[in-house]
Design a protein around this motif. Structure first.
Motif, PDB file in Angstrom:
ATOM      1  N   GLU A   1     -64.250-111.865 -56.339  1.00  8.74           N
ATOM      2  CA  GLU A   1     -65.360-111.863 -55.386  1.00  8.74           C
ATOM      3  C   GLU A   1     -65.530-110.509 -54.716  1.00  8.74           C
ATOM      4  O   GLU A   1     -66.653-110.041 -54.500  1.00  8.74           O
ATOM      5  N   ARG A   2     -64.426-109.858 -54.382  1.00  3.33           N
ATOM      6  CA  ARG A   2     -64.489-108.580 -53.650  1.00  3.33           C
ATOM      7  C   ARG A   2     -64.746-107.393 -54.576  1.00  3.33           C
ATOM      8  O   ARG A   2     -65.385-106.413 -54.176  1.00  3.33           O
ATOM      9  N   CYS A   3     -64.222-107.447 -55.791  1.00  4.64           N
ATOM     10  CA  CYS A   3     -64.267-106.276 -56.678  1.00  4.64           C
ATOM     11  C   CYS A   3     -65.278-106.402 -57.809  1.00  4.64           C
ATOM     12  O   CYS A   3     -65.676-105.398 -58.396  1.00  4.64           O
ATOM     13  N   GLY A   4     -65.657-107.615 -58.161  1.00  9.68           N
ATOM     14  CA  GLY A   4     -66.639-107.805 -59.216  1.00  9.68           C
ATOM     15  C   GLY A   4     -66.139-107.484 -60.606  1.00  9.68           C
ATOM     16  O   GLY A   4     -66.937-107.122 -61.487  1.00  9.68           O
ATOM     17  N   VAL A   5     -64.817-107.605 -60.827  1.00 10.17           N
ATOM     18  CA  VAL A   5     -64.242-107.313 -62.142  1.00 10.17           C
ATOM     19  C   VAL A   5     -63.379-108.492 -62.599  1.00 10.17           C
ATOM     20  O   VAL A   5     -62.945-109.310 -61.778  1.00 10.17           O
ATOM     21  N   PRO A   6     -63.109-108.586 -63.916  1.00 10.11           N
ATOM     22  CA  PRO A   6     -62.191-109.624 -64.395  1.00 10.11           C
ATOM     23  C   PRO A   6     -60.791-109.417 -63.811  1.00 10.11           C
ATOM     24  O   PRO A   6     -60.353-108.284 -63.592  1.00 10.11           O
ATOM     25  N   VAL A   7     -60.096-110.512 -63.566  1.00  7.56           N
ATOM     26  CA  VAL A   7     -58.740-110.477 -63.023  1.00  7.56           C
ATOM     27  C   VAL A   7     -57.840-111.284 -63.946  1.00  7.56           C
ATOM     28  O   VAL A   7     -58.149-112.436 -64.273  1.00  7.56           O
ATOM     29  N   VAL A   8     -56.740-110.683 -64.370  1.00  9.93           N
ATOM     30  CA  VAL A   8     -55.824-111.325 -65.316  1.00  9.93           C
ATOM     31  C   VAL A   8     -54.513-111.660 -64.629  1.00  9.93           C
ATOM     32  O   VAL A   8     -53.847-110.780 -64.074  1.00  9.93           O
TER      33      VAL A   8
ATOM     34  N   LYS B   1     -61.049 -96.043 -61.293  1.00 10.94           N
ATOM     35  CA  LYS B   1     -62.027 -96.428 -62.317  1.00 10.94           C
ATOM     36  C   LYS B   1     -61.528 -97.572 -63.200  1.00 10.94           C
ATOM     37  O   LYS B   1     -61.891 -97.662 -64.378  1.00 10.94           O
ATOM     38  N   ALA B   2     -60.715 -98.443 -62.632  1.00  9.63           N
ATOM     39  CA  ALA B   2     -60.265 -99.619 -63.372  1.00  9.63           C
ATOM     40  C   ALA B   2     -61.431-100.579 -63.576  1.00  9.63           C
ATOM     41  O   ALA B   2     -62.254-100.767 -62.673  1.00  9.63           O
ATOM     42  N   GLU B   3     -61.500-101.191 -64.738  1.00  3.22           N
ATOM     43  CA  GLU B   3     -62.543-102.166 -65.041  1.00  3.22           C
ATOM     44  C   GLU B   3     -61.989-103.589 -65.066  1.00  3.22           C
ATOM     45  O   GLU B   3     -62.766-104.553 -65.129  1.00  3.22           O
ATOM     46  N   VAL B   4     -60.666-103.704 -65.038  1.00  5.05           N
ATOM     47  CA  VAL B   4     -59.980-104.997 -65.018  1.00  5.05           C
ATOM     48  C   VAL B   4     -58.784-104.856 -64.075  1.00  5.05           C
ATOM     49  O   VAL B   4     -58.133-103.805 -64.053  1.00  5.05           O
TER      50      VAL B   4
ATOM     51  N   ASP C   1     -52.912-117.279 -57.163  1.00  5.29           N
ATOM     52  CA  ASP C   1     -53.943-117.794 -56.266  1.00  5.29           C
ATOM     53  C   ASP C   1     -54.920-116.722 -55.777  1.00  5.29           C
ATOM     54  O   ASP C   1     -55.892-117.035 -55.090  1.00  5.29           O
ATOM     55  N   LEU C   2     -54.655-115.458 -56.128  1.00  4.78           N
ATOM     56  CA  LEU C   2     -55.501-114.369 -55.636  1.00  4.78           C
ATOM     57  C   LEU C   2     -56.642-114.021 -56.577  1.00  4.78           C
ATOM     58  O   LEU C   2     -57.475-113.177 -56.248  1.00  4.78           O
ATOM     59  N   GLU C   3     -56.693-114.652 -57.737  1.00  7.35           N
ATOM     60  CA  GLU C   3     -57.688-114.281 -58.741  1.00  7.35           C
ATOM     61  C   GLU C   3     -59.118-114.344 -58.200  1.00  7.35           C
ATOM     62  O   GLU C   3     -59.891-113.393 -58.320  1.00  7.35           O
ATOM     63  N   THR C   4     -59.474-115.475 -57.606  1.00 11.63           N
ATOM     64  CA  THR C   4     -60.844-115.667 -57.143  1.00 11.63           C
ATOM     65  C   THR C   4     -61.219-114.661 -56.069  1.00 11.63           C
ATOM     66  O   THR C   4     -62.311-114.069 -56.092  1.00 11.63           O
TER      67      THR C   4
ATOM     68  N   TYR D   1     -58.843-106.512 -73.830  1.00 12.80           N
ATOM     69  CA  TYR D   1     -60.021-107.123 -74.447  1.00 12.80           C
ATOM     70  C   TYR D   1     -61.212-107.144 -73.497  1.00 12.80           C
ATOM     71  O   TYR D   1     -62.343-107.415 -73.926  1.00 12.80           O
ATOM     72  N   LEU D   2     -60.968-106.874 -72.227  1.00 14.58           N
ATOM     73  CA  LEU D   2     -61.980-107.109 -71.200  1.00 14.58           C
ATOM     74  C   LEU D   2     -62.578-105.848 -70.602  1.00 14.58           C
ATOM     75  O   LEU D   2     -63.603-105.924 -69.913  1.00 14.58           O
ATOM     76  N   GLY D   3     -61.957-104.699 -70.830  1.00 17.71           N
ATOM     77  CA  GLY D   3     -62.472-103.455 -70.264  1.00 17.71           C
ATOM     78  C   GLY D   3     -61.739-102.266 -70.849  1.00 17.71           C
ATOM     79  O   GLY D   3     -60.713-102.407 -71.514  1.00 17.71           O
ATOM     80  N   HIS D   4     -62.268-101.080 -70.574  1.00 17.24           N
ATOM     81  CA  HIS D   4     -61.668 -99.861 -71.127  1.00 17.24           C
ATOM     82  C   HIS D   4     -60.319 -99.552 -70.491  1.00 17.24           C
ATOM     83  O   HIS D   4     -59.371 -99.161 -71.172  1.00 17.24           O
ATOM     84  N   LYS D   5     -60.221 -99.701 -69.168  1.00 16.99           N
ATOM     85  CA  LYS D   5     -58.981 -99.413 -68.444  1.00 16.99           C
ATOM     86  C   LYS D   5     -58.679-100.550 -67.476  1.00 16.99           C
ATOM     87  O   LYS D   5     -59.584-101.150 -66.897  1.00 16.99           O
ATOM     88  N   PHE D   6     -57.405-100.835 -67.299  1.00 16.46           N
ATOM     89  CA  PHE D   6     -56.986-101.841 -66.325  1.00 16.46           C
ATOM     90  C   PHE D   6     -56.042-101.203 -65.310  1.00 16.46           C
ATOM     91  O   PHE D   6     -55.396-100.195 -65.587  1.00 16.46           O
ATOM     92  N   SER D   7     -55.975-101.791 -64.126  1.00 14.85           N
ATOM     93  CA  SER D   7     -54.987-101.401 -63.125  1.00 14.85           C
ATOM     94  C   SER D   7     -54.144-102.603 -62.764  1.00 14.85           C
ATOM     95  O   SER D   7     -54.638-103.734 -62.719  1.00 14.85           O
TER      96      SER D   7
END
Length: 257
Positions: free
Chosen positions: A192-199, A172-175, A185-188, A105-111
């Motif tokens: 901050e480092r990657c500028g992408v949503p983290v699930v 080219k992951a967007e999430v 605990d690593l989400e934030t 729901y948050l981007g085209h591709k996730f890693s």
């Protein structure tokens, strides 16, 4: 609403951390109960340990005392969700599938960023089985063992964040999806480092489970995940220990002849 969150390994501190993450995201009025298998490996990082964990989690869930409304299986890329769906008449949500579905729901591709490289094929297979692999840009391993997330957190954070950066830059992951129940605990730091949503899988699975319960939906029982047929199953349920609890009201249970 009561949700059982089942750790797939026998490390109680990891169960506690997973349950704490689940409580942070749960809605008011949702009770989170963390459960730890009574047998199995202290971390799950391969097929043998994963299949063993599948049986151990089924054992733990069906021994839980009292009612519950849903189950979250908190093992990334692990086996066993299908067996729980046969045994129970409440929703069962696996963190692998919940995280990937949320990421779409948050981007085209996730890693996915996970622990050891040997777990990568298990995660790829689980995503393919769930029909979620086509939106996966990559599954990257940090090279750290599961228990190092607790024993050497500084090194773990740097290794995982670095792999997330590579996933965004090179794949080219967007999430980014956290590929272990103990990575919440690593989400934030990754955002901050990657500028992408983290699930985080635990958070996504709890939210999914709550939604299914509120909608009054659960697993279809007419074919694939129907209750096991009545027959003699040697050695199951496993021998009780003194502290073992009775089967829950929420369990359909395998009827024995």
């Amino acid at each position: 609403m009561r949700i059982l969150v089942a750790n797939v390994n026998t490390t109680q501190s990891m169960t506690d951390a997973i349950a704490a993450q689940a409580r942070r995201v749960a809605l008011p009025g949702t009770e989170i109960v963390g459960i730890t298998p009574r047998f199995g490996a202290d971390s799950v990082e391969g097929n043998f340990e994963s299949y063993l964990a599948a049986v151990a989690v089924m054992d733990a869930v069906t021994r839980y005392e009292g009612d519950f409304d849903a189950v979250v299986q908190a093992g990334y890329g692990e086996h066993g969700r299908e067996g729980l769906q046969e045994l129970l008449d409440v929703p069962v949500v696996d963190i692998t599938e919940a995280a990937a579905a949320t990421a779409m729901y948050l981007g085209h591709k996730f890693s996915v960023v996970t622990t050891l490289d040997r777990t990568v094929p298990l995660i790829e297979d689980r995503l393919k089985l769930a029909g979620l692999d086509t939106r996966c840009a990559s599954v990257r391993a940090s090279g750290l063992a599961v228990l190092e997330l607790e024993s050497d957190p500084a090194r773990a954070i740097e290794a995982i964040v670095t792999e997330a950066e590579w996933a965004v830059r090179e794949d080219k992951a967007e999430v980014i999806v956290l590929g272990c129940g103990g990575m919440a605990d690593l989400e934030t730091r990754i955002r901050e480092r990657c500028g992408v949503p983290v699930v985080d899988g635990v958070a996504a699975a709890v939210a999914t489970a709550e939604s299914l319960v509120r909608l009054g939906l659960t697993t279809s029982k007419i074919r694939t995940f129907g209750t096991p047929r009545p027959k003699k199953v040697a050695g199951w349920p496993l021998p009780a220990q003194p502290e073992a609890a009775a089967a829950p009201a929420g369990a359909a249970g395998p009827p024995l002849a």
